[in-house]
Design an enzyme around this catalytic site. Structure first.
Site, PDB file in Angstrom:
ATOM      1  N   ASN A  53      38.713  43.358  45.304  1.00 44.85           N
ATOM      2  CA  ASN A  53      39.971  43.228  46.055  1.00 44.85           C
ATOM      3  C   ASN A  53      40.502  44.562  46.566  1.00 44.85           C
ATOM      4  OD1 ASN A  53      40.124  40.481  46.115  1.00 44.85           O
ATOM      5  ND2 ASN A  53      41.289  40.322  44.217  1.00 44.85           N
ATOM      6  N   GLU A  96      33.361  39.965  38.046  1.00 42.48           N
ATOM      7  CA  GLU A  96      33.774  41.344  37.753  1.00 42.48           C
ATOM      8  C   GLU A  96      34.282  41.355  36.317  1.00 42.48           C
ATOM      9  OE1 GLU A  96      35.888  43.892  41.217  1.00 42.48           O
ATOM     10  OE2 GLU A  96      36.762  41.925  40.947  1.00 42.48           O
ATOM     11  N   HIS A 145      36.733  38.227  36.194  1.00 44.04           N
ATOM     12  CA  HIS A 145      37.218  37.844  37.526  1.00 44.04           C
ATOM     13  C   HIS A 145      36.131  37.120  38.324  1.00 44.04           C
ATOM     14  CE1 HIS A 145      38.964  39.074  41.666  1.00 44.04           C
ATOM     15  NE2 HIS A 145      39.453  37.923  41.275  1.00 44.04           N
ATOM     16  N   SER A 154      43.413  38.461  39.515  1.00 45.37           N
ATOM     17  CA  SER A 154      42.747  39.226  40.566  1.00 45.37           C
ATOM     18  C   SER A 154      43.357  40.613  40.721  1.00 45.37           C
ATOM     19  CB  SER A 154      42.754  38.468  41.887  1.00 45.37           C
ATOM     20  OG  SER A 154      44.006  37.912  42.112  1.00 45.37           O
TER      21      SER A 154
END
Ligand code: CAA
Length: 293
Positions: free
Chosen positions: A191, A153, A141, A120
């Protein structure tokens, strides 16, 4: 090259979800972890999550059996990757562990295979650099819960080839996921936004701006988030949030990403969220009970 066999490294929260969606999409999957108990727990979670659709008539028992039959749990790394076309890694977010694992995997995996990390935040370029195939190394991801969340992602490292991006886009589509392409940067796209947002909610709790339940209610109803930020923090894991925050500060050299002291204190106490039975809520009863700070 056609991808048929996928090795998933790690049978935890993310790993078992990834193995689940890959097998559901028809791929032959080997799910690897380092202890039998982790594999058993991962397989039990996949079974439980598949059975959610049984009562609602969304899936049949035969389909569930076929999906589970496509997943082979394995302990040996070599056994997991030796005939894989794609390796998806979902092991703990520890840089040293990732680098030693990728060095081994690169040695044991056929030369044509693509190597993908579900990290992540850790640098794709840094992991790719310990392999002999950085052009076939990529970030993939997923989001928790993997069977439900619609996004992958895709992260392009410095040396990732466009062809690798296209192959991973195709696999993701077969898994029923939409994709976004992100050039490597700490936290990628999601994130980068999520972690500072959750941290800000924790700063507000720390300052006594609102109670845990009111902060969650405010964001759930005021912004239409499916979960409030503190419920989401417990869901993601406070240890993961702290790790990412510290990584952001190291990488960006910008204190705006700093973790709230309350987050660090809770992680030190072992109150890391749902998986520990306690975080911003106590999960020991039938319904989660918010803590007072
Ligand atoms: N596996 C399979 N299916 C699941 C599931 C799981 N683990 N969890 C829920 N579901 C299914 C349910 O069976 C249900 O299916 P139907 O629509 O067919 O009935 C559906 O998902 C909705 O579930 P529920 O009705 O039980 O509960 P809900 O409506 O409250 O949704 C939720 C639960 C999907 C988790 C929702 O609360 C949500 O979307 N929360 C936000 C999750 C989120 O933000 N995830 C990203 C975290 S960040 C991350 O993962 C990346 C990182 O690097 C930190």
């Amino acid at each position: 090259m056609e991808i048929k066999k996928i090795a998933v490294l790690g049978a935890g929260q993310m790993g078992n979800g990834i193995a689940h969606v890959c097998a559901q999409a028809g791929y032959e999957v080997k799910m690897r972890d380092i202890e039998q108990q982790f594999l058993d727990k991962g397989m039990a979670t996949i079974k439980k999550n598949l059975e959610r659709g049984l009562k609602k008539g969304k899936i049949t028992q035969n389909e569930i059996d076929a999906i589970l039959g496509r997943i082979t749990p394995v302990l040996e790394l070599e056994e997991a990757v030796k005939d894989a076309d794609l390796v998806i890694e979902a092991i703990p977010e520890i840089v040293k562990l990732k680098l030693t694992t990728w060095t081994e995997v690169d040695r044991l995996t056929p030369a044509h295979a693509i190597l993908a990390s579900n990290t992540s935040s850790i640098s794709i370029t840094q992991m790719a650099a310990v392999t002999q195939r950085p052009e076939r190394f990529i970030g993939m991801h997923f989001f928790n819960p993997v069977p439900v969340m619609g996004l992958v992602e895709i992260i392009k490292g410095q040396a990732t080839a466009d062809e690798t991006v296209e192959m991973i886009r195709e696999v993701s589509q077969k898994l029923g996921k939409e994709t976004v392409l992100v050039n490597e940067a700490p936290g990628f796209a999601v994130n980068r936004l999520l972690v500072p947002a959750i941290n800000e909610a924790i700063f507000a709790i720390q300052e006594g701006v609102a109670t845990v339940e009111d902060m969650d209610k405010a964001i759930k109803l005021g912004l239409n988030w499916p979960m409030g930020p503190l419920t989401l923090a417990d869901f993601v894991g406070l240890d993961t949030l702290l790790y990412i925050s510290d990584y952001f500060v190291d990488e960006f050299k910008d204190s705006k990403y700093r973790a709230p002291a309350l987050l660090r204190k809770m992680v030190r106490a072992g109150w890391v969220g749902r998986k520990a039975g306690k975080g911003f809520y106590d999960y020991s009863g039938n319904t989660p009970k918010p803590l007072r700070f």
